[in-house]
Motif scaffolding. Structure first.
Motif: not given
Length: 165
Positions: A40-50, A142-146, A148-153
């Motif tokens: 809805a807000y044109a954001l990458n869901p990985r960004i929100l999950a991080a 911290r956000w960046h490491s998260h 990367l973790l989200v991207s693995a999922y």
């Protein structure tokens, strides 16, 4: 292929891993909230999950904790005093409303600071991000490491969906 099924599977796996005792229905509600707010807000869901991992990594939906001013609420820890002008703040403990609210804040931060480390860190503290403060840099790290973790999922989810398909 729609990115929503990949997003739902990836976030559901992430939430289940981080909060294995969370009710399955709530796990799915969190995943849906993040995926649909991202769309809805044109954001990458990985960004929100991080952001959710940075703010409330155990997905304690009912978490309301005192902050310097007001309270931080829910999976995105939206501050109820700083963002009191946002129309949905009274619903901050509901994942769908909170994901939409956090998405609005994140979009504003990116518009003001750019799609860079300052834009990410502004969610935590716009003043510290503007000044390039040490804590803002640590927040981004911290956000960046998260992220990367989200991207693995997401990669696992894509692989699972491709095997089924």
């Amino acid at each position: 292929m729609s990115t929503i099924p990949i997003c739902l599977l990836a976030i559901a796996m992430l939430v289940h891993h981080r909060a294995p005792d969370l009710q399955n229905a709530m796990n799915h509600q969190i995943a849906q909230s993040i995926c649909y707010a991202a769309k809805a807000y044109a954001l990458n869901p990985r960004i929100l999950a991080a952001y959710t991992l940075n703010e409330n990594g155990n997905y304690n939906v009912g978490l309301l904790k005192p902050a310097a001013v007001g309270y931080d609420a829910g999976i995105f820890q939206v501050n109820t005093a700083i963002h009191s002008n946002m129309p949905m703040i009274k619903y901050a403990l509901y994942p769908a409303a909170e994901a939409a609210l956090a998405s609005q804040i994140i979009k504003q931060d990116f518009a003001e600071f750019g799609y860079n480390w300052r834009g990410v860190a502004a969610y935590w503290s716009p003043e510290d991000a503007k000044d390039g403060g040490r804590q803002a840099i640590q927040y981004f790290d911290r956000w960046h490491s998260h992220f990367l973790l989200v991207s693995a999922y997401f990669n696992k989810a894509r692989h699972i969906i491709n095997l089924r398909g």
